[in-house]
Design an enzyme around this catalytic site. Structure first.
Site, short mmCIF file in Angstrom:
data_model
loop_
_atom_site.label_atom_id
_atom_site.label_comp_id
_atom_site.label_asym_id
_atom_site.label_seq_id
_atom_site.Cartn_x
_atom_site.Cartn_y
_atom_site.Cartn_z
N SER A 19 4.15 8.99 6.62
CA SER A 19 2.90 8.94 5.91
C SER A 19 1.36 9.42 6.61
O SER A 19 1.56 8.83 7.62
CB SER A 19 2.56 8.00 4.83
OG SER A 19 1.50 7.82 4.29
N TYR A 70 1.58 -1.21 3.98
CA TYR A 70 2.10 0.17 4.00
C TYR A 70 1.89 0.96 5.09
O TYR A 70 2.74 1.73 5.98
CB TYR A 70 1.60 0.91 2.70
CG TYR A 70 2.20 2.22 2.51
CD1 TYR A 70 3.43 2.47 1.83
CD2 TYR A 70 1.21 3.45 2.80
CE1 TYR A 70 3.88 3.68 1.71
CE2 TYR A 70 1.96 4.63 2.60
CZ TYR A 70 3.08 4.83 1.94
OH TYR A 70 3.35 6.01 1.88
#
Ligand SMILES: NC(=O)c1ccc[n+]([C@@H]2O[C@H](COP(=O)([O-])OP(=O)(O)OC[C@H]3O[C@@H](n4cnc5c(N)ncnc54)[C@H](O)[C@@H]3O)[C@@H](O)[C@H]2O)c1
Length: 255
Positions: free
Chosen positions: A147, A160
């Site tokens: 990501s 995350y």
């Protein structure tokens, strides 16, 4: 090289984790259209989504099979990978796509919540890669879906961000360690991706404003745009590329 184009995946077998929806499903579909035999896997409870995907691929005249694979069930992995090779004769590509997220202030995150993110996004990807590496054919390749939030920090996503940043550097470590096994390991790091499950999330004020103000392309990317980057890294066209993190981020990290 296989196929008429270096971008062809003809003759290769590809396993995708978390393939029931979103980026995983788009990748499975694009890989099948590019010639790969697809092993679509997902966690328990997702068999209907997998069957729908496999049905669609099969109707297009390509080969695919569905298998349950929970990336947190590490002990079950060697048996699952052995079964795949028994059914398809080989494994050439692993896409570590399964992922989960949590939007919460760092001060409020419980131990179990932190572990749940790490277990899927980082630990799960590592042990899938380890199980795959022992059966991957020479010239095989692993693509980790990371990501933009593994490259930059952002509020309310600490575990995350940590999991994806860890996965990007795990990608580099495995690329170095497994180069002498002729296994390439790369990462693809998307910005916000428009998928069927996150339309409402992308319209929520902080994310909508992020996209409008901070994303140079001014729009989320599509699951197909991410899948195309994954297919490139999986193909012989990327034979010289390993340890790389390919950002599909609409310019987010270019600012
Ligand atoms: N959608 C985005 O904006 C975006 C942006 C950057 C990165 N990503 C990453 O892309 C990947 C795919 O995301 P998506 O947007 O398609 O999300 P999604 O929620 O549609 O898909 C995630 C998939 O992972 C599967 N999964 C969850 N836990 C699992 C487990 N324990 N074992 C096996 N499978 C499991 C889910 O069942 C689901 O099929 C994730 O790794 C995500 O972090 C997504």
């Amino acid at each position: 090289m296989t196929g008429s184009s270096p971008f062809s995946l003809e003759g290769k077998v590809a396993l995708i984790t978390g393939a029931g929806t979103g980026i995983g499903r788009a990748t499975a579909t694009m890989m099948a259209r590019t010639g790969a035999i697809v092993v679509a896997t997902d966690r328990p409870g997702r068999s209907q989504a997998l069957d729908t995907l496999v049905g669609a691929i099969t109707r297009e005249g390509r080969r695919a099979l569905a298998l349950e694979l929970d990336v947190t069930a590490v002990r079950s992995m060697p048996a699952v990978f052995d079964r795949i090779v028994a059914e398809t004769d080989r494994l050439d590509i692993l896409v570590n796509n399964a992922g989960t997220q949590l939007f919460k202030a760092a001060l409020d995150i419980e131990e179990e919540e932190f572990d749940a993110i790490m277990n899927v996004n980082l630990r799960g990807a590592f042990f899938c890669a380890q199980a795959a590496a022992s059966v991957l054919s020479r010239g095989g390749t692993i693509i980790n879906v990371c990501s933009q939030h593994g490259v930059v920090g952002n509020r309310d996503r600490a575990p995350y961000c940590a999991s994806k940043g860890g996965l990007i550097n795990l990608t580099r470590a495995l690329a170095v360690e497994w180069a002498d096994r002729a296994i390439r390991v790369n990462a693809v790091s998307p910005t916000y991706v428009q998928t069927e499950s996150n339309a409402a999330l992308l319209q929520s004020p902080p994310i909508r404003d992020d996209i409008k103000n901070d994303l140079p392309l001014g729009r989320p990317v599509t699951a197909d745009e991410v899948a195309a980057a994954i297919c490139y890294l999986a193909s012989d066209a990327a034979a010289g590329v390993t340890g790389h993190n390919l950002l599909v981020d609409g310019g987010w990290t270019a600012r």
